[in-house]
Design a protein around this motif. Sequence first.
Motif, PDB file in Angstrom:
ATOM      1  N   ASP A 119       0.800  -1.236   0.077  1.00 41.58           N
ATOM      2  CA  ASP A 119      -0.248   0.069   0.062  1.00 41.58           C
ATOM      3  C   ASP A 119       0.870   1.337  -0.058  1.00 41.58           C
ATOM      4  OD1 ASP A 119      -2.661   1.306  -0.368  1.00 41.58           O
ATOM      5  OD2 ASP A 119      -2.647   1.498   1.938  1.00 41.58           O
ATOM      6  N   VAL A 120       2.005   0.812  -0.232  1.00 40.26           N
ATOM      7  CA  VAL A 120       3.129   2.365  -0.388  1.00 40.26           C
ATOM      8  C   VAL A 120       3.271   2.616  -1.923  1.00 40.26           C
ATOM      9  CG1 VAL A 120       5.419   3.285  -0.039  1.00 40.26           C
ATOM     10  CG2 VAL A 120       4.180   1.845   1.840  1.00 40.26           C
ATOM     11  N   ASP A 121       2.785   3.616  -2.327  1.00 38.74           N
ATOM     12  CA  ASP A 121       2.862   4.154  -3.837  1.00 38.74           C
ATOM     13  C   ASP A 121       4.277   4.488  -4.272  1.00 38.74           C
ATOM     14  OD1 ASP A 121      -0.117   3.951  -4.150  1.00 38.74           O
ATOM     15  OD2 ASP A 121      -0.025   5.823  -2.775  1.00 38.74           O
ATOM     16  N   MET A 122       5.040   5.087  -3.722  1.00 38.01           N
ATOM     17  CA  MET A 122       6.392   5.383  -4.006  1.00 38.01           C
ATOM     18  C   MET A 122       7.291   5.214  -2.944  1.00 38.01           C
ATOM     19  SD  MET A 122       7.557   8.970  -5.735  1.00 38.01           S
ATOM     20  CE  MET A 122       9.551   9.222  -5.985  1.00 38.01           C
ATOM     21  N   LEU A 123       8.616   4.782  -3.056  1.00 37.17           N
ATOM     22  CA  LEU A 123       9.713   4.530  -2.193  1.00 37.17           C
ATOM     23  C   LEU A 123      11.042   5.655  -2.576  1.00 37.17           C
ATOM     24  CD1 LEU A 123      10.070   2.467   0.297  1.00 37.17           C
ATOM     25  CD2 LEU A 123      12.032   2.120  -0.835  1.00 37.17           C
ATOM     26  N   SER A 124      11.252   6.531  -1.762  1.00 35.87           N
ATOM     27  CA  SER A 124      12.498   6.985  -1.748  1.00 35.87           C
ATOM     28  C   SER A 124      13.348   6.621  -0.964  1.00 35.87           C
ATOM     29  CB  SER A 124      12.180   8.650  -1.523  1.00 35.87           C
ATOM     30  OG  SER A 124      13.622   9.127  -1.495  1.00 35.87           O
ATOM     31  N   PHE A 125      14.530   5.913  -1.533  1.00 36.00           N
ATOM     32  CA  PHE A 125      15.544   5.315  -0.861  1.00 36.00           C
ATOM     33  C   PHE A 125      16.943   5.987  -1.092  1.00 36.00           C
ATOM     34  CE2 PHE A 125      19.182   2.391  -0.813  1.00 36.00           C
ATOM     35  CZ  PHE A 125      19.193   1.856   0.429  1.00 36.00           C
ATOM     36  N   THR A 126      17.447   6.330   0.084  1.00 36.71           N
ATOM     37  CA  THR A 126      19.059   6.812  -0.010  1.00 36.71           C
ATOM     38  C   THR A 126      19.905   5.978   0.798  1.00 36.71           C
ATOM     39  OG1 THR A 126      18.043   9.250  -0.229  1.00 36.71           O
ATOM     40  CG2 THR A 126      20.322   8.882   0.299  1.00 36.71           C
ATOM     41  N   GLY A 127      20.929   5.468   0.185  1.00 32.39           N
ATOM     42  CA  GLY A 127      21.794   4.570   0.981  1.00 32.39           C
ATOM     43  C   GLY A 127      22.743   3.825  -0.153  1.00 32.39           C
ATOM     44  N   SER A 128      23.188   2.582   0.019  1.00 28.74           N
ATOM     45  CA  SER A 128      24.195   1.924  -0.755  1.00 28.74           C
ATOM     46  C   SER A 128      23.596   1.389  -1.785  1.00 28.74           C
ATOM     47  CB  SER A 128      24.864   1.070   0.356  1.00 28.74           C
ATOM     48  OG  SER A 128      23.738  -0.098   0.610  1.00 28.74           O
ATOM     49  N   THR A 129      24.208   1.408  -3.086  1.00 29.73           N
ATOM     50  CA  THR A 129      23.959   0.669  -4.230  1.00 29.73           C
ATOM     51  C   THR A 129      23.488  -0.634  -4.140  1.00 29.73           C
ATOM     52  OG1 THR A 129      25.206   2.370  -5.433  1.00 29.73           O
ATOM     53  CG2 THR A 129      24.769   0.175  -6.603  1.00 29.73           C
ATOM     54  N   SER A 130      24.215  -1.314  -3.084  1.00 32.51           N
ATOM     55  CA  SER A 130      23.583  -2.907  -3.090  1.00 32.51           C
ATOM     56  C   SER A 130      21.963  -2.888  -2.443  1.00 32.51           C
ATOM     57  CB  SER A 130      24.482  -3.725  -2.272  1.00 32.51           C
ATOM     58  OG  SER A 130      24.712  -2.969  -0.949  1.00 32.51           O
ATOM     59  N   VAL A 131      21.834  -1.967  -1.499  1.00 30.03           N
ATOM     60  CA  VAL A 131      20.473  -2.065  -0.812  1.00 30.03           C
ATOM     61  C   VAL A 131      19.436  -1.773  -1.811  1.00 30.03           C
ATOM     62  CG1 VAL A 131      19.035  -1.669   1.069  1.00 30.03           C
ATOM     63  CG2 VAL A 131      21.374  -2.193   1.564  1.00 30.03           C
ATOM     64  N   GLY A 132      19.994  -0.699  -2.803  1.00 24.90           N
ATOM     65  CA  GLY A 132      19.320   0.022  -3.809  1.00 24.90           C
ATOM     66  C   GLY A 132      18.551  -0.940  -4.640  1.00 24.90           C
ATOM     67  N   ARG A 133      19.715  -2.096  -4.987  1.00 27.50           N
ATOM     68  CA  ARG A 133      19.271  -2.902  -5.882  1.00 27.50           C
ATOM     69  C   ARG A 133      18.428  -3.934  -5.182  1.00 27.50           C
ATOM     70  NH1 ARG A 133      24.252  -4.043  -7.515  1.00 27.50           N
ATOM     71  NH2 ARG A 133      24.053  -2.953  -9.578  1.00 27.50           N
ATOM     72  N   SER A 134      18.271  -4.234  -4.024  1.00 25.79           N
ATOM     73  CA  SER A 134      17.274  -4.851  -3.443  1.00 25.79           C
ATOM     74  C   SER A 134      16.005  -4.221  -3.461  1.00 25.79           C
ATOM     75  CB  SER A 134      17.786  -5.572  -1.997  1.00 25.79           C
ATOM     76  OG  SER A 134      17.713  -4.470  -0.980  1.00 25.79           O
ATOM     77  N   VAL A 135      15.830  -2.974  -3.074  1.00 25.15           N
ATOM     78  CA  VAL A 135      14.744  -2.105  -3.199  1.00 25.15           C
ATOM     79  C   VAL A 135      13.774  -2.350  -4.514  1.00 25.15           C
ATOM     80  CG1 VAL A 135      14.031   0.377  -3.341  1.00 25.15           C
ATOM     81  CG2 VAL A 135      15.567  -0.646  -1.546  1.00 25.15           C
ATOM     82  N   VAL A 136      14.680  -2.350  -5.598  1.00 25.95           N
ATOM     83  CA  VAL A 136      14.229  -2.493  -7.067  1.00 25.95           C
ATOM     84  C   VAL A 136      13.545  -3.713  -7.244  1.00 25.95           C
ATOM     85  CG1 VAL A 136      14.693  -2.728  -9.539  1.00 25.95           C
ATOM     86  CG2 VAL A 136      16.049  -0.850  -8.132  1.00 25.95           C
ATOM     87  N   HIS A 137      14.297  -4.923  -6.573  1.00 29.01           N
ATOM     88  CA  HIS A 137      13.557  -6.377  -6.746  1.00 29.01           C
ATOM     89  C   HIS A 137      12.236  -6.106  -5.986  1.00 29.01           C
ATOM     90  CE1 HIS A 137      16.679  -8.073  -8.831  1.00 29.01           C
ATOM     91  NE2 HIS A 137      17.703  -7.649  -8.165  1.00 29.01           N
ATOM     92  N   ALA A 138      12.389  -5.613  -4.750  1.00 28.59           N
ATOM     93  CA  ALA A 138      11.065  -5.725  -3.753  1.00 28.59           C
ATOM     94  C   ALA A 138      10.076  -4.836  -4.301  1.00 28.59           C
ATOM     95  CB  ALA A 138      11.537  -5.003  -2.499  1.00 28.59           C
ATOM     96  N   ALA A 139      10.525  -3.793  -5.178  1.00 28.70           N
ATOM     97  CA  ALA A 139       9.231  -2.961  -5.810  1.00 28.70           C
ATOM     98  C   ALA A 139       8.618  -3.903  -7.066  1.00 28.70           C
ATOM     99  CB  ALA A 139       9.781  -1.478  -6.495  1.00 28.70           C
ATOM    100  N   ALA A 140       9.624  -4.523  -7.683  1.00 31.61           N
ATOM    101  CA  ALA A 140       9.190  -5.404  -8.838  1.00 31.61           C
ATOM    102  C   ALA A 140       8.148  -6.632  -8.309  1.00 31.61           C
ATOM    103  CB  ALA A 140      10.351  -5.934  -9.810  1.00 31.61           C
TER     104      ALA A 140
END
Length: 498
Positions: A231-252
Amino acid sequence: MSQFANTQTAPTAPREFGFWLDGAYQGGRELFERSSPGHGVPVTLIPKCTVDDLNAAVAAARRTFEDRSWAGISGAERAGVLLRTAQILRDRRDEIAYWEVLENGKPISQARGEIDHCIACFEVAAGAARLLHGDSFNSLGDNLFGMVLREPVGVVGLITPWNFPFLILCERVPFILASGCTMVVKPSEVTSATTLILGEILADAGLPKGAYNVVTGSGRTIGQALTEHPDVDMLSFTGSTSVGRSVVHAAADTNFKKLGLELGGKNPIIVFADADLEDAADGAAFGISFNTGQCCVSSSRLIVDRRVAKEFEEILARKMKKIVVGDPLDESTQVGAITTSQQNETIMSYIAKGNAEGARLVTGGSQMDLGKGTYIEPTLFSDVTKGMSIATDEIFGPVLSSFHFDTTEEAIHLANDTVYGLAASVWSKNIDTALSVTRRVRAGRFWVNCIMAGGPEMPLGGFKQSGWGREAGVYGVEEYTQVKSVHIDTGKRSHWIK
Ligand code: NAP
């Protein structure tokens, strides 16, 4: 003057916080104890939120978004709340700076300067709230009129790192609010205090309950759950590139939430022989030592004209030796403590690799014993070559790697020889050189004969693996909107069925 203005010591007992839900603190959870990296004593107790707490926070943000008490009011009214927040931040500046120093280890004078920047963020966002607008198309023929509306995306999840807990928060929150969105914030577990204090301030400024919520706890548990929340429409993530990659997977894997990503950097500072070498060396020393190099935009790769390399490195080393490293609560300190023991180990391991892989240590390179806390000397390595770990990896510490070039083309090639593209700086008195390099080096933020300059009017963000999207300024507000095309027939319909 506030009680915090002259506070020179860490507290004798840690302060306990609740998490911030629907306009109030909530207690009664298991607590995480945070110790000051500059003093080694416990300073805060932060709740370990559960997934139920997160669900309650998202539900509060959803309710407030849907009831139109924030999204449905005028930009002028939203601006009023943001400007009142700026005023309260001014009044509570010393207090916020104090908690920021205790949890992060940055110098108190720097922390106060950052809060001034945060105040400016709220003021700039207030202007943007009033000026946000769509577009119209008068070019579709006399019978069809087009409008482009900008609408808030909805409920935003915001995940922030520990290096600039309040500054990075304030480079996002006012712009998210200006767009009409509501949010759930997850700060780093080790630096949550000032994110929670902002909840009190926004409530006092008149923000509706539920528009700003904060869940605390570790990234692996509560952060991951926020990235996966349907139920979250957008996620703004600031942090490491490795966790950023996992954020992309989680959104997908969940609801294809819109993403904003501000990730790592290995930022070049390019110095030409015709630069003012004293100025450039001061900029380079600042660029790698500011915030102990724990800065996404730290200029960690020096790319210097071979004709002046020796002279420049000598000037730079002399300046780096004079940097005042010490107790973050001391007014004269320029560089404070390393924020976590894990980060301290990472930095020291890269210094060891630099020595082992054949780079030449020019200055620094050691842990500093100040009797308490965790400190590292500002460090310069020369004769760094492609393939060394310190040439390619983001160290996130006060460690500068120096490369030498013979031609402008080579300087541009070296600058672009990284998976990152966050920031860059060029020093030359020749406008042709400076502009050519600026146009050819791939980075989201560029500084010519300066470094880390700017204000919240200017957008922030990276090229390549440094991220997606932009924060701050009008661009930052637009990032939290989506565009709706509206077509209006102004004449008699031309019938399809004859
Ligand atoms: P990090 O480990 O990626 O953590 C960043 C945030 O993500 C923290 O709140 C962390 O929580 C949370 N987190 C950790 N694992 C998570 C997961 N699996 N799912 C969701 N959230 C998770 O980065 P960091 O070490 O804090 O910060 C350093 C990095 O941030 C560097 O690479 C730096 O370049 C980058 N950075 C970029 C910018 C920019 O604007 N581009 C600005 C600042 C920093 P916990 O800390 O509680 O685990």
